[in-house]
Enzyme design. Structure first.
Site, PDB file in Angstrom:
ATOM      1  N   ARG A  71       0.862  -1.196   0.000  1.00 29.41           N
ATOM      2  CA  ARG A  71       0.000   0.000   0.000  1.00 29.41           C
ATOM      3  C   ARG A  71       0.894   1.241   0.000  1.00 29.41           C
ATOM      4  NH1 ARG A  71      -3.965   0.346   4.944  1.00 29.41           N
ATOM      5  NH2 ARG A  71      -5.061  -1.316   3.840  1.00 29.41           N
ATOM      6  N   ARG A 140      -1.952   7.348   9.288  1.00 31.97           N
ATOM      7  CA  ARG A 140      -2.035   6.766   7.940  1.00 31.97           C
ATOM      8  C   ARG A 140      -2.117   7.866   6.880  1.00 31.97           C
ATOM      9  NH1 ARG A 140      -3.989   1.487   8.179  1.00 31.97           N
ATOM     10  NH2 ARG A 140      -3.208   0.465  10.036  1.00 31.97           N
ATOM     11  N   LYS A 208      -3.988   2.260  14.792  1.00 38.86           N
ATOM     12  CA  LYS A 208      -3.904   3.198  13.664  1.00 38.86           C
ATOM     13  C   LYS A 208      -4.568   4.537  13.991  1.00 38.86           C
ATOM     14  CE  LYS A 208      -6.435   0.062  11.352  1.00 38.86           C
ATOM     15  NZ  LYS A 208      -7.225  -0.628  10.334  1.00 38.86           N
ATOM     16  N   LYS A 210      -6.150   8.164  11.914  1.00 36.08           N
ATOM     17  CA  LYS A 210      -6.540   8.611  10.568  1.00 36.08           C
ATOM     18  C   LYS A 210      -6.991  10.074  10.553  1.00 36.08           C
ATOM     19  CE  LYS A 210      -7.697   4.030   8.921  1.00 36.08           C
ATOM     20  NZ  LYS A 210      -8.703   3.133   8.337  1.00 36.08           N
ATOM     21  N   CYS A 430     -15.100  -3.208  -0.425  1.00 33.87           N
ATOM     22  CA  CYS A 430     -13.721  -3.484  -0.001  1.00 33.87           C
ATOM     23  C   CYS A 430     -13.213  -4.700  -0.790  1.00 33.87           C
ATOM     24  CB  CYS A 430     -13.691  -3.779   1.493  1.00 33.87           C
ATOM     25  SG  CYS A 430     -14.316  -5.427   1.874  1.00 33.87           S
ATOM     26  N   CYS A 436      -7.833 -10.637   1.275  1.00 34.88           N
ATOM     27  CA  CYS A 436      -7.898 -10.187   2.664  1.00 34.88           C
ATOM     28  C   CYS A 436      -8.041 -11.364   3.625  1.00 34.88           C
ATOM     29  CB  CYS A 436      -9.071  -9.219   2.858  1.00 34.88           C
ATOM     30  SG  CYS A 436      -9.177  -8.678   4.571  1.00 34.88           S
ATOM     31  N   CYS A 475     -16.370  -8.200   5.978  1.00 27.68           N
ATOM     32  CA  CYS A 475     -16.360  -8.422   7.428  1.00 27.68           C
ATOM     33  C   CYS A 475     -16.752  -7.105   8.101  1.00 27.68           C
ATOM     34  CB  CYS A 475     -14.976  -8.917   7.879  1.00 27.68           C
ATOM     35  SG  CYS A 475     -13.785  -7.604   8.195  1.00 27.68           S
ATOM     36  N   CYS A 479     -14.033  -1.314   5.926  1.00 28.05           N
ATOM     37  CA  CYS A 479     -13.062  -0.639   5.054  1.00 28.05           C
ATOM     38  C   CYS A 479     -13.702   0.210   3.952  1.00 28.05           C
ATOM     39  CB  CYS A 479     -12.110  -1.663   4.451  1.00 28.05           C
ATOM     40  SG  CYS A 479     -11.118  -2.491   5.703  1.00 28.05           S
TER      41      CYS A 479
HETATM   42 FE1  SRM Z   1      -9.120  -1.419   6.055  1.00 25.31          FE
HETATM   43  C1  SRM Z   1      -7.754  -3.964   7.768  1.00 25.31           C
HETATM   44  C2  SRM Z   1      -8.226  -2.901   3.219  1.00 25.31           C
HETATM   45  C3  SRM Z   1      -9.723   1.452   4.504  1.00 25.31           C
HETATM   46  C4  SRM Z   1     -10.915  -0.361   8.804  1.00 25.31           C
HETATM   47  N1  SRM Z   1      -8.104  -3.121   5.655  1.00 25.31           N
HETATM   48  C5  SRM Z   1      -7.596  -4.023   6.549  1.00 25.31           C
HETATM   49  C6  SRM Z   1      -6.730  -5.053   5.808  1.00 25.31           C
HETATM   50  C7  SRM Z   1      -5.321  -4.545   5.784  1.00 25.31           C
HETATM   51  C8  SRM Z   1      -6.829  -6.494   6.338  1.00 25.31           C
HETATM   52  C9  SRM Z   1      -5.831  -6.945   7.378  1.00 25.31           C
HETATM   53  O1  SRM Z   1      -5.633  -6.256   8.393  1.00 25.31           O
HETATM   54  O2  SRM Z   1      -5.299  -8.036   7.184  1.00 25.31           O
HETATM   55  C10 SRM Z   1      -7.385  -4.993   4.405  1.00 25.31           C
HETATM   56  C11 SRM Z   1      -6.499  -5.415   3.224  1.00 25.31           C
HETATM   57  C12 SRM Z   1      -7.338  -6.121   2.203  1.00 25.31           C
HETATM   58  C13 SRM Z   1      -6.658  -6.380   0.912  1.00 25.31           C
HETATM   59  O3  SRM Z   1      -6.609  -7.564   0.495  1.00 25.31           O
HETATM   60  O4  SRM Z   1      -6.206  -5.458   0.271  1.00 25.31           O
HETATM   61  C14 SRM Z   1      -7.922  -3.590   4.403  1.00 25.31           C
HETATM   62  N2  SRM Z   1      -8.882  -0.806   4.245  1.00 25.31           N
HETATM   63  C15 SRM Z   1      -8.613  -1.590   3.172  1.00 25.31           C
HETATM   64  C16 SRM Z   1      -8.803  -0.826   1.865  1.00 25.31           C
HETATM   65  C17 SRM Z   1      -7.855  -1.259   0.755  1.00 25.31           C
HETATM   66  C18 SRM Z   1     -10.276  -0.994   1.440  1.00 25.31           C
HETATM   67  C19 SRM Z   1     -10.670  -0.401   0.127  1.00 25.31           C
HETATM   68  O5  SRM Z   1     -11.708  -0.867  -0.369  1.00 25.31           O
HETATM   69  O6  SRM Z   1     -10.066   0.510  -0.389  1.00 25.31           O
HETATM   70  C20 SRM Z   1      -8.612   0.604   2.391  1.00 25.31           C
HETATM   71  C21 SRM Z   1      -7.171   1.047   2.378  1.00 25.31           C
HETATM   72  C22 SRM Z   1      -7.038   2.447   2.868  1.00 25.31           C
HETATM   73  C23 SRM Z   1      -5.679   3.063   2.663  1.00 25.31           C
HETATM   74  O7  SRM Z   1      -5.289   3.246   1.517  1.00 25.31           O
HETATM   75  O8  SRM Z   1      -5.053   3.414   3.661  1.00 25.31           O
HETATM   76  C24 SRM Z   1      -9.100   0.446   3.825  1.00 25.31           C
HETATM   77  N3  SRM Z   1     -10.068   0.294   6.596  1.00 25.31           N
HETATM   78  C25 SRM Z   1     -10.316   1.319   5.741  1.00 25.31           C
HETATM   79  C26 SRM Z   1     -11.300   2.197   6.295  1.00 25.31           C
HETATM   80  C27 SRM Z   1     -11.896   3.415   5.611  1.00 25.31           C
HETATM   81  C28 SRM Z   1     -11.166   4.682   5.931  1.00 25.31           C
HETATM   82  O9  SRM Z   1     -10.142   4.675   6.608  1.00 25.31           O
HETATM   83  O10 SRM Z   1     -11.645   5.724   5.502  1.00 25.31           O
HETATM   84  C29 SRM Z   1     -11.659   1.668   7.523  1.00 25.31           C
HETATM   85  C30 SRM Z   1     -12.754   2.217   8.472  1.00 25.31           C
HETATM   86  C31 SRM Z   1     -12.358   3.445   9.194  1.00 25.31           C
HETATM   87  C32 SRM Z   1     -11.662   3.118  10.471  1.00 25.31           C
HETATM   88  O11 SRM Z   1     -10.454   2.945  10.453  1.00 25.31           O
HETATM   89  O12 SRM Z   1     -12.341   2.980  11.486  1.00 25.31           O
HETATM   90  C33 SRM Z   1     -10.864   0.469   7.708  1.00 25.31           C
HETATM   91  N4  SRM Z   1      -9.276  -2.038   8.047  1.00 25.31           N
HETATM   92  C34 SRM Z   1     -10.128  -1.489   8.968  1.00 25.31           C
HETATM   93  C35 SRM Z   1     -10.071  -2.283  10.171  1.00 25.31           C
HETATM   94  C36 SRM Z   1     -10.859  -2.026  11.477  1.00 25.31           C
HETATM   95  C37 SRM Z   1     -10.147  -1.113  12.394  1.00 25.31           C
HETATM   96  C38 SRM Z   1     -10.833  -0.982  13.714  1.00 25.31           C
HETATM   97  O13 SRM Z   1     -10.866   0.112  14.256  1.00 25.31           O
HETATM   98  O14 SRM Z   1     -11.323  -1.980  14.253  1.00 25.31           O
HETATM   99  C39 SRM Z   1      -9.163  -3.338   9.902  1.00 25.31           C
HETATM  100  C40 SRM Z   1      -8.749  -4.471  10.858  1.00 25.31           C
HETATM  101  C41 SRM Z   1      -7.645  -4.092  11.767  1.00 25.31           C
HETATM  102  O15 SRM Z   1      -7.102  -3.000  11.715  1.00 25.31           O
HETATM  103  O16 SRM Z   1      -7.334  -4.939  12.596  1.00 25.31           O
HETATM  104  C42 SRM Z   1      -8.698  -3.156   8.563  1.00 25.31           C
HETATM  105 FE1  SF4 Z   2     -10.924  -7.214   4.675  1.00 26.95          FE
HETATM  106 FE2  SF4 Z   2     -12.955  -6.734   6.281  1.00 26.95          FE
HETATM  107 FE3  SF4 Z   2     -11.529  -4.701   5.323  1.00 26.95          FE
HETATM  108 FE4  SF4 Z   2     -13.097  -6.031   3.723  1.00 26.95          FE
HETATM  109  S1  SF4 Z   2     -13.771  -4.830   5.506  1.00 26.95           S
HETATM  110  S2  SF4 Z   2     -10.963  -5.493   3.304  1.00 26.95           S
HETATM  111  S3  SF4 Z   2     -12.997  -8.092   4.506  1.00 26.95           S
HETATM  112  S4  SF4 Z   2     -10.778  -6.243   6.693  1.00 26.95           S
END
Ligand code: SRM
Ligand code: SF4
Length: 558
Positions: A71, A140, A208, A210, A430, A436, A475, A479
């Protein structure tokens, strides 16, 4: 003698404390051609460097096939044409020949082999972008409005976005050693063992962090889902300062009521001169008060929820040495991108291209990836802007170049008008399966087909062409920010989804759960009576999410 139970820190805290440079043994493993993957601890360190170890879940039956996700970090989502070209090359040479525009304005590569990881990260750095702190317990990628249509103040806001991103970047030299010099950091050397980041300290953040900037009335990056939201207050095209929003986040876990999505509280206004101090104050509140014993309870949103907005305001004022003024009035009206061609305030043109689920690829007749490649070769001075709605914006275009760009796109089957139907254009998914590791159900591969079916249903009910914001995730982590959508599908188990209803078009209201476990093939049957009632009972011009909130969800609660 103290009677308090000893605090048990999470394993992530223990390893950060042991190796504060975040180097782990990443370089040694990279240099070991016989090792096909990284250890679990190194996997945690790798995140700070912008990479995740994954495996292709479609191929698990024949044993784990390790692949890396990379990323990038792209403040405000702004890239030069040259940088796009480098990324395009890298995806073709080392990845799966797709580039995924993320919901935080970055690009992810999937399917990179461990043996090619260094080449990818090094090339990204040579293009003058980075992957450092794209993931991990740090600040981030910082979001900023990508659309240049409305006000000249955007330039200043993008500058401020860069300023904050730079001020909050971690300082470890390990990133350079591993990815540029190719050397394993000596973990026992005192300067490495005792390294303390000047801002983050030895153990970084508990989780993290943001940040996003938005300029009302456009909330195209869902500002209230960030730990720190900066809402630009613009008067006569000039930035006067920012309203400060703190404590947003989406992540939750199924069956754990102590985790929940939350919108940030708007707690005051300040002048742009204090921006970096304020950002550092909010970040260090997270650093100092965040829960380091439970990663599910470690985000800033829980501190703000539990200690309150007044406590948070006082703490920020103390740390930044500033008195926050009362928040200034503002109003958001939309979260969408402006598709197609538009003229910016400076007279230049920009073109927003719809990218289904953010995946830039060649698919059948629509060869978007090749078209963009040819465009950067022919028009090297245009700028790329990634939108937090997973789209690509080509900007800074002279009137005289429009025809040439249109011709290249048309040659590759990419339309610039009526690019997608209303439902597709307003959707996000997502990645989920197969990359993922946390996915419980499909998302990116499922949503476009489901939207076709919902579109047909809408047509049958006289709702053809109606815009409804639909988002899906594999899940509950959120995201694609599903808890703001008018309809959200949140993966619960293979082929089964929770359905959430009632978000608004301005990104200012959380939706609520309606059904807990629907089979994907039953979704239209479940939605039909609801959409039929909406078609009959709505007020003139009323949106589906607003109707759900006004009538339907109220009935469900009573
Ligand atoms: Fe996310 C984890 C993809 C934006 C909340 N996110 C992940 C991981 C890295 C899975 C992992 O931990 O093993 C995913 C990788 C999947 C893959 O195969 O690529 C993943 N997140 C993404 C992306 C690529 C989704 C997308 O459709 O674009 C986004 C990448 C953003 C970037 O470029 O930095 C992405 N993730 C978000 C957002 C939206 C935002 O930030 O505006 C959220 C919700 C906002 C927030 O943070 O509360 C988000 N991602 C999570 C979470 C839950 C965090 C929490 O507070 O519980 C996880 C799980 C974790 O961190 O343990 C996670
Ligand atoms: Fe993976 Fe869940 Fe984020 Fe989708 S919402 S990319 S399944 S961690």
């Amino acid at each position: 003698m103290s009677t308090e139970a000893p605090v048990k820190l999470t394993h992530n805290e223990v390893i950060k404390d042991a190796i504060p440079t975040l180097a782990g043994t990443i370089a040694a493993t990279l240099n070991d051609a016989g090792a096909d993957h990284f250890s679990e601890d190194d996997n945690q360190f790798l995140k700070f460097h912008g990479s995740y170890q994954q495996d292709d879940r479609d191929r698990r039956k024949t044993g784990k096939k390790y692949i890396m996700m990379v990323r990038s970090r792209i403040p405000g989502g702004v890239m030069t044409a040259h940088q796009w070209r480098v990324f395009d090359d890298l995806s073709a040479r080392y990845g799966n020949n797709t580039m995924r525009v993320t919901t935080r304005q970055t690009i992810q590569f999937h399917g990179i082999l461990k043996s090619n990881l260094r080449a990818v990260i090094k090339a990204i750095n040579e293009s003058l972008l980075s992957t450092l702190a794209a993931c991990g317990d740090v600040n981030r990628n910082v979001l900023a409005p990508p659309t240049p249509a409305y006000t000249r103040a955007r330039e200043q806001v993008v500058q401020d976005c860069r300023r904050v991103a730079l001020a909050l970047a971690p300082q470890t030299g390990a990133y350079h050693s591993i990815w540029i010099d190719g050397e394993q950091v000596d973990l026992e050397a005192p300067e490495n063992k005792n390294f303390v980041d000047p801002l983050y300290g030895k153990t970084y953040l508990p989780r993290k962090f943001k940040i996003a900037f938005a300029i009302p009335p456009v909330n195209d990056l869902d500002i209230f889902t960030n730990c720190l939201g900066l809402i630009a207050i613009v008067e006569n095209d000039r930035l006067t300062g920012y309203n400060l929003a703190v404590g947003g986040g989406m992540g939750r876990s199924h069956g754990n009521e102590a985790t929940y999505p939350r919108l940030a509280d708007v707690i005051g206004f300040f002048k742009p001169e204090k921006l970096v101090e304020i950002a550092k104050a909010v970040l260090t509140i997270h650093r100092d008060f965040g829960d380091r014993t439970d990663r599910k309870h470690a985000r800033l949103k829980y501190i703000v929820a539990e200690r309150g907005a007044d406590w948070t305001r006082t703490e920020i004022e103390k740390r930044a040495n500033v008195k926050l003024e009362p928040a200034r009035p503002f109003k958001f009206t939309t979260t969408s991108d402006l598709y197609g061609w538009h003229q910016a305030v400076d007279g230049k043109w920009f073109l927003t291209l719809f990218v289904e689920t953010g995946r830039v690829k060649d698919a059948g007749e629509r060869r978007l990836k090749t078209a963009l490649r040819q465009i950067v070769e022919k028009f090297p001075s245009l700028e790329f802007r990634l939108s937090a709605n997973q789209n690509v914006i080509l900007a800074n275009i002279a009137e005289s170049d429009k025809a040439g760009i249109n011709a290249l796109l048309a040659e590759h089957g990419v339309k610039t008008e009526n690019q997608a139907t209303a439902l597709h254009a307003a959707s996000m998914a997502c990645p989920a399966l197969p990359t993922c590791g946390l996915a419980l159900a499909e998302s990116e591969r499922m949503l476009p087909g489901l939207i076709d079916r919902i579109e047909k249903l809408c047509g049958d009910l006289g709702l053809g062409g109606e815009e409804i914001i639909i988002r899906s995730t594999g899940c509950p982590n959120g995201c694609s920010r599903p808890y703001l959508a008018e309809i959200a599908f949140v993966g619960k188990a293979p082929g089964r989804y929770q359905v959430w209803l009632g978000g608004d078009t301005a990104g200012t209201r959380l939706n609520r759960i309606w059904k807990d476990m629907i089979k994907e093939e039953d979704i239209e049957t479940e939605l039909r009576p609801l959409l039929a009632r909406f078609a009959k009972e709505r007020n003139s011009g009323e949106r589906f999410g607003d109707w759900c909130q006004r009538i339907f969800l109220k009935e469900q609660t009573n």
